[in-house]
Design an enzyme around this catalytic site. Sequence first.
Site, PDB file in Angstrom:
ATOM      1  N   HIS A  35       0.798  -1.234   0.000  1.00  0.00           N
ATOM      2  CA  HIS A  35       0.000   0.000   0.000  1.00  0.00           C
ATOM      3  C   HIS A  35       0.828   1.279   0.000  1.00  0.00           C
ATOM      4  CE1 HIS A  35       0.998  -0.020   4.256  1.00  0.00           C
ATOM      5  NE2 HIS A  35       0.630   1.233   4.297  1.00  0.00           N
TER       6      HIS A  35
HETATM    7  C1  UD1 Z   1      -2.195   5.651   5.837  1.00  0.00           C
HETATM    8  C2  UD1 Z   1      -0.890   6.091   6.517  1.00  0.00           C
HETATM    9  C3  UD1 Z   1       0.139   4.982   6.419  1.00  0.00           C
HETATM   10  C4  UD1 Z   1      -0.411   3.664   6.908  1.00  0.00           C
HETATM   11  C5  UD1 Z   1      -1.688   3.353   6.177  1.00  0.00           C
HETATM   12  C6  UD1 Z   1      -2.300   2.063   6.637  1.00  0.00           C
HETATM   13  C7  UD1 Z   1      -0.332   8.492   6.382  1.00  0.00           C
HETATM   14  C8  UD1 Z   1       0.584   9.449   5.757  1.00  0.00           C
HETATM   15  N1  UD1 Z   1      -0.311   7.246   5.855  1.00  0.00           N
HETATM   16  O1  UD1 Z   1      -1.923   5.469   4.453  1.00  0.00           O
HETATM   17  O2  UD1 Z   1       1.267   5.335   7.201  1.00  0.00           O
HETATM   18  O3  UD1 Z   1       0.543   2.654   6.710  1.00  0.00           O
HETATM   19  O4  UD1 Z   1      -2.617   4.432   6.409  1.00  0.00           O
HETATM   20  O5  UD1 Z   1      -3.465   1.776   5.949  1.00  0.00           O
HETATM   21  O6  UD1 Z   1      -1.034   8.823   7.302  1.00  0.00           O
HETATM   22  N2  UD1 Z   1      -9.075   5.063   1.480  1.00  0.00           N
HETATM   23  C9  UD1 Z   1     -10.305   4.449   1.419  1.00  0.00           C
HETATM   24  N3  UD1 Z   1     -10.945   4.167   2.585  1.00  0.00           N
HETATM   25  C10 UD1 Z   1     -10.434   4.482   3.801  1.00  0.00           C
HETATM   26  C11 UD1 Z   1      -9.191   5.149   3.847  1.00  0.00           C
HETATM   27  C12 UD1 Z   1      -8.527   5.434   2.679  1.00  0.00           C
HETATM   28  O7  UD1 Z   1     -10.787   4.135   0.352  1.00  0.00           O
HETATM   29  O8  UD1 Z   1     -11.061   4.184   4.824  1.00  0.00           O
HETATM   30  C13 UD1 Z   1      -8.358   5.341   0.222  1.00  0.00           C
HETATM   31  C14 UD1 Z   1      -8.658   6.704  -0.348  1.00  0.00           C
HETATM   32  O9  UD1 Z   1      -8.631   6.601  -1.727  1.00  0.00           O
HETATM   33  C15 UD1 Z   1      -7.482   7.540   0.116  1.00  0.00           C
HETATM   34  C16 UD1 Z   1      -6.360   6.524   0.082  1.00  0.00           C
HETATM   35  O10 UD1 Z   1      -6.950   5.285   0.477  1.00  0.00           O
HETATM   36  O11 UD1 Z   1      -7.256   8.643  -0.690  1.00  0.00           O
HETATM   37  C17 UD1 Z   1      -5.228   6.858   0.998  1.00  0.00           C
HETATM   38  O12 UD1 Z   1      -5.686   7.035   2.337  1.00  0.00           O
HETATM   39  P1  UD1 Z   1      -4.788   7.872   3.377  1.00  0.00           P
HETATM   40  O13 UD1 Z   1      -5.428   7.871   4.712  1.00  0.00           O
HETATM   41  O14 UD1 Z   1      -4.429   9.191   2.792  1.00  0.00           O
HETATM   42  O15 UD1 Z   1      -3.428   7.078   3.423  1.00  0.00           O
HETATM   43  P2  UD1 Z   1      -3.117   5.506   3.405  1.00  0.00           P
HETATM   44  O16 UD1 Z   1      -2.510   5.161   2.095  1.00  0.00           O
HETATM   45  O17 UD1 Z   1      -4.274   4.706   3.884  1.00  0.00           O
END
Ligand code: UD1
Length: 386
Positions: A223
């Site tokens: 991820h």
């Molecule tokens: C975040 C953390 C990362 C952690 C990871 C675990 C930061 C910088 N990154 O990354 O350290 O390892 O979580 O999962 O804080 N999305 C969904 N549903 C959700 C959440 C996210 O669909 O419930 C999708 C969205 O498209 C979003 C993308 O995932 O834009 C990224 O989510 P984000 O919270 O920005 O970062 P992660 O990649 O999940």
Amino acid sequence: MQIPTSGVQTLGSILCVVGARPNFMKMAPIMAALGDLRPLPALSLVHTGQHYDAAMNHQYFEALGIPQPDINLGVGSGSHAIQTAEVMRRFEPVLDAKPPSAVLVVGDVNSTLACALVAAKKGVPVIHVEAGLRSFDRAMPEEINRILTDQISDLLFITEVSGRANLLREGIAESRIHFVGNVMIDTLRRNLERAVPLSQILKDAGREDFLGGDAGYAVLTLHRPSNVDDPAILRTLLETVLKISRRLPVIFPMHPRTRTMIERSGLEEVLDVPELLLLPPMGYLEMLGLMKDARAMLTDSGGIQEETTALGVPCITLRNNTERPITVEQGTNTIAGQDPERILAAFEDILHSGGKAGRVPEFWDGQASTRIAEAIRGWLENGSRS
Ligand code: UD1
């Protein structure tokens, strides 16, 4: 939530913060241990809402018995700047309404830094659990979050000895640093017997046929933006995994970010092979069930490097570095980067020799949260300023 009734002598109040999936399994044992202290500190829980899907979120609260958050800030996704700023904007009034004795944050996600920053600027002491980890790679958003959170924390709890040297080098006073071990491993030990068996996971997925023989299986998680956001890198990694799957079937629970990137890059067809099982994001007990009996783990997660070391399962880390060096020095972890040859060589080693046996690092004994609670008690009793 255990809020002391009026008239009972309390120890102060601690506002705990979670935001994203890897925070939840860290916070569960900490809140339980704080809730066991006498006198009892007033505890409250704020969820920033950084993660919001049921699969990334509610499943963990239920499985791990985490109290329902008192407040959900409902921040959701966005660019780093927007997400961090939005958490800060929405967290500030929470602190203004009822300033706690301390704000407790865990890990290295955007919510960790955002809430620590708001608290520090308001003169509210910050407690950071899982402090001191460094990948020395500032292209990783988490590395920025770690460095900055540690700089503004008053009490820093480290999981492994490397954390002490890192923090001292960055000018953190030794008196603020406490080596307590790993709260993720507290959670793992407490839940191992409740892990969902693989047979159940396959049944739920309608794929009881997936594992024909008894050769076992590997598990993949992916991820990190550095692995999934660039279509060429993502394709190379997935093609390497496909080669592995021809030797050992691979189970791949997919993070929403990764699913989006695979769809956007048109890579779904590449993955449509019988030896690869694609699953939605797993709950904690499902993931534990998958990991504990795997012959090999392939991952770019930080926490999984630690969990596999605790379980004695060989882990190939699909990154060029780790902020958790003890998993390589003492545990089962091998750093293989994004290079197919290195990844395949590490995998062959596991197939032929079983991979690194490893041992469990100091204080990864299930008692880290108790040590943290005791240290917080002493700190609050001494006026909460180091
Ligand atoms: C975040 C953390 C990362 C952690 C990871 C675990 C930061 C910088 N990154 O990354 O350290 O390892 O979580 O999962 O804080 N999305 C969904 N549903 C959700 C959440 C996210 O669909 O419930 C999708 C969205 O498209 C979003 C993308 O995932 O834009 C990224 O989510 P984000 O919270 O920005 O970062 P992660 O990649 O999940």
